[in-house]
Design an enzyme around this catalytic site. Structure first.
Site, mmCIF file in Angstrom:
data_model
loop_
_atom_site.group_PDB
_atom_site.id
_atom_site.type_symbol
_atom_site.label_atom_id
_atom_site.label_comp_id
_atom_site.label_asym_id
_atom_site.label_seq_id
_atom_site.Cartn_x
_atom_site.Cartn_y
_atom_site.Cartn_z
ATOM 1 N N ARG A 1 0.738 -1.114 0.155
ATOM 2 C CA ARG A 1 0.106 -0.236 -0.033
ATOM 3 C C ARG A 1 0.855 1.151 -0.064
ATOM 4 O O ARG A 1 1.848 1.174 0.742
ATOM 5 C CB ARG A 1 -0.917 -0.058 1.251
ATOM 6 C CG ARG A 1 -2.015 -1.276 1.235
ATOM 7 C CD ARG A 1 -2.801 -1.152 2.342
ATOM 8 N NE ARG A 1 -3.533 -2.493 2.315
ATOM 9 C CZ ARG A 1 -4.326 -2.550 3.479
ATOM 10 N NH1 ARG A 1 -4.497 -1.890 4.612
ATOM 11 N NH2 ARG A 1 -5.064 -3.838 3.555
ATOM 12 N N ARG B 1 2.349 1.619 10.269
ATOM 13 C CA ARG B 1 1.783 1.878 8.865
ATOM 14 C C ARG B 1 2.873 2.058 7.847
ATOM 15 O O ARG B 1 4.020 2.656 7.744
ATOM 16 C CB ARG B 1 1.242 3.260 9.021
ATOM 17 C CG ARG B 1 0.403 3.429 7.740
ATOM 18 C CD ARG B 1 -0.665 4.744 8.051
ATOM 19 N NE ARG B 1 -1.529 4.715 9.108
ATOM 20 C CZ ARG B 1 -2.634 4.301 8.846
ATOM 21 N NH1 ARG B 1 -2.939 3.542 7.908
ATOM 22 N NH2 ARG B 1 -3.520 4.405 9.937
ATOM 23 N N GLU C 1 -5.616 -0.433 15.715
ATOM 24 C CA GLU C 1 -6.266 -1.358 14.881
ATOM 25 C C GLU C 1 -5.318 -2.466 14.499
ATOM 26 O O GLU C 1 -4.188 -2.225 14.096
ATOM 27 C CB GLU C 1 -6.693 -0.794 13.530
ATOM 28 C CG GLU C 1 -7.506 -1.324 12.700
ATOM 29 C CD GLU C 1 -7.653 -1.158 11.092
ATOM 30 O OE1 GLU C 1 -7.949 -1.944 10.252
ATOM 31 O OE2 GLU C 1 -7.458 0.329 11.038
ATOM 32 N N SER D 1 -9.700 -5.876 10.553
ATOM 33 C CA SER D 1 -11.110 -5.351 10.243
ATOM 34 C C SER D 1 -11.886 -6.597 9.742
ATOM 35 O O SER D 1 -11.311 -7.283 8.988
ATOM 36 C CB SER D 1 -10.939 -4.330 9.283
ATOM 37 O OG SER D 1 -10.523 -3.152 9.662
ATOM 38 N N ARG E 1 1.121 -5.479 12.909
ATOM 39 C CA ARG E 1 0.377 -5.021 14.164
ATOM 40 C C ARG E 1 0.306 -6.027 15.301
ATOM 41 O O ARG E 1 0.364 -5.572 16.313
ATOM 42 C CB ARG E 1 -1.248 -4.708 13.850
ATOM 43 C CG ARG E 1 -1.246 -3.919 12.543
ATOM 44 C CD ARG E 1 -1.297 -2.440 12.675
ATOM 45 N NE ARG E 1 -1.148 -1.601 11.711
ATOM 46 C CZ ARG E 1 -2.247 -1.051 10.900
ATOM 47 N NH1 ARG E 1 -3.414 -1.457 11.408
ATOM 48 N NH2 ARG E 1 -2.069 -0.403 9.839
#
Length: 451
Positions: A261, A276, A348, A351, A389
């Protein structure tokens, strides 16, 4: 992609639902689509009427010939019709193309359970699990990684650039351990493990609604392929343009892939270290089912993601995203956030979402029910789980006062070690000789005293 019939028949419902997102631009796009669609139907009807007229004139000409009547006026009419049809069809195709582009840029409808809100501050907490560790002056995962010599961001930046990482020794092994642990867990739960490409074409990206909306968030090769941002893209498209049988459903998949990403403009002090990054590893869950099984599968997927964290003994909380924070393609999303002792907040980690039939319409993936009717499937996806994460959560939550890291018991058989300990510095030959000499002197003194 939404059903155009729904927009035509109940535009108010769609408009009110989009209003919950708090983005006026979406409403403008919807209103423009409605106008374009009305114009398209007008030209389509005109083309249909002209074709009908052409057939009618042709019949009148044949009849006039049989009855030896004049046909010059009819022939003149017949010659004008093809030009009119061509004009109407050309405009119809232009509008059809514009409608598709507008439809591809309109988001999914939000589920009724999604709480109203503007941004992440309005997300609703559902539950918490686990005890937060009491650590005096906790170090960040970045500090721990550097002290233990298992995380090297500086070298990664030299190799590629910022937003990448190098894992060494135990952290590299721990990463592989987590991937294997997650995949074994999902396979035991009945998911089919898939090894898929990490490059996808534009049609595949359109199918999962990553294109055209998120073109700027993905890395693209010079050949026109996209580096996948998640295995959801390839797994969900496994049944693109297929008609499945109801008895085949649900289809449950899992896969490990590296993910890519651009994360443009999303870096900063709020997301330090490896939180990130541009490239990361993740195990993904995807389910394809009937609308009737959607709720059951969503709960099952969320439960599995939570169970993994419970087995790792990582404290977490589950939240439901509010309307303003809800994703483009998702009808409803639960986020699982793990506790960061250093930042003193939840971050986070996973999801879990249902996209209802939004992706299925774009992929044209349907199933035949027991009555023989063709319907669009529902698609669901979830992180099960994202590796960086989890590494952050493990490093920070299981740090000891000595600066070591305890490994969750469930991973021992995968890692081969139970703790990441600080490395002892190698001593130079001179220092070793000096120490050796001092030890010999001490031994002599002890021997003399005994005598």
């Amino acid at each position: 992609m939404l059903d155009i019939k729904l927009i035509r028949e109940n535009p108010k419902l769609v408009k009110n639902n989009y209003a919950l997102r708090g983005d006026s631009e979406i409403i403008k796009q919807l209103e423009h689509l409605i106008k374009i669609d009305e114009e398209w139907r007008k030209f389509k009807q005109e083309a249909d009427d002209l074709r009908h007229e052409r057939n009618k004139v042709s019949q009148e000409i044949n009849k006039a010939k049989k009855e030896n009547q004049r046909i010059d006026v009819l022939i003149a009419r017949a010659k004008e019709i093809p030009k009119k049809i061509e004009h109407a069809e050309k405009r119809e195709k232009q509008l059809e193309h514009e409608i598709r582009n507008l439809m591809l840029n309109l988001p999914n409808l939000i589920d009724k359970r999604v709480p109203k809100g503007k941004d992440e501050k309005d997300n609703k907490e559902i539950r918490k699990w686990g005890k937060k560790p009491k650590i005096a002056n906790p170090l960040s995962h970045e500090e721990l990684g550097e002290k233990l010599k298992i995380l090297d961001l500086k070298t990664a930046a030299q190799l590629t650039g910022s937003g990448f990482y190098v894992f060494k020794n135990e952290l590299a092994i721990l990463t592989r351990a987590l991937i294997n642990f997650f995949l074994d867990f999902h396979r035991k739960k009945g998911r089919t493990e898939i090894w898929s490409p990490i490059l996808a074409n534009s049609d595949t990206a359109i199918g999962t609604a990553h294109l055209p909306k998120f073109d700027g968030d993905m890395f693209k090769t010079r050949e026109g392929f996209y580096l996948i941002p998640t295995a959801e893209m390839t797994l969900t498209n496994l049944h693109k343009k297929q008609i499945l049988k109801e008895e085949e459903l649900p289809k449950r998949y899992c896969a490990y892939t590296p993910c890519f990403r651009t994360e443009a403009g999303k870096h900063g002090s709020e997301t330090p270290g490896i939180y990130r990054v541009h490239q990361f590893d993740k195990v993904e869950m995807v389910t394809i089912c009937t609308p009737e099984d959607n709720e059951r599968e969503l709960k099952s997927m969320l439960s599995d993601a939570e169970e993994l964290l419970k087995k790792l003994n990582v404290p977490y909380r589950v939240i439901i995203l509010c309307s303003g924070d809800n994703g483009f393609k998702e009808a409803l999303t639960y986020d699982i956030e793990t506790w960061s002792p250093y930042l003193k907040r939840y971050m986070e980690t996973s999801s879990v979402s249902t996209c209802t039939d939004f992706q299925a319409r774009r992929m044209n993936t349907r199933y035949q029910d027991k009555k023989g009717q063709l319907k669009f499937v529902y698609t669901l996806n979830g992180s099960g789980l994202a590796i960086p994460r989890l590494l952050i959560a493990i490093l920070e939550n299981f740090q000891t006062k000595e600066g070591n890291i305890k490994i969750p018991k469930v991973l021992w058989k995968y890692t081969g070690f139970r703790e990441i300990k600080q490395k002892k510095q190698k001593q130079s030959a001179k220092t070793q000789k000096r120490k050796s000499g001092k030890e010999k002197v001490k031994k002599r003194k002890k021997t003399k005293k005994k005598k």
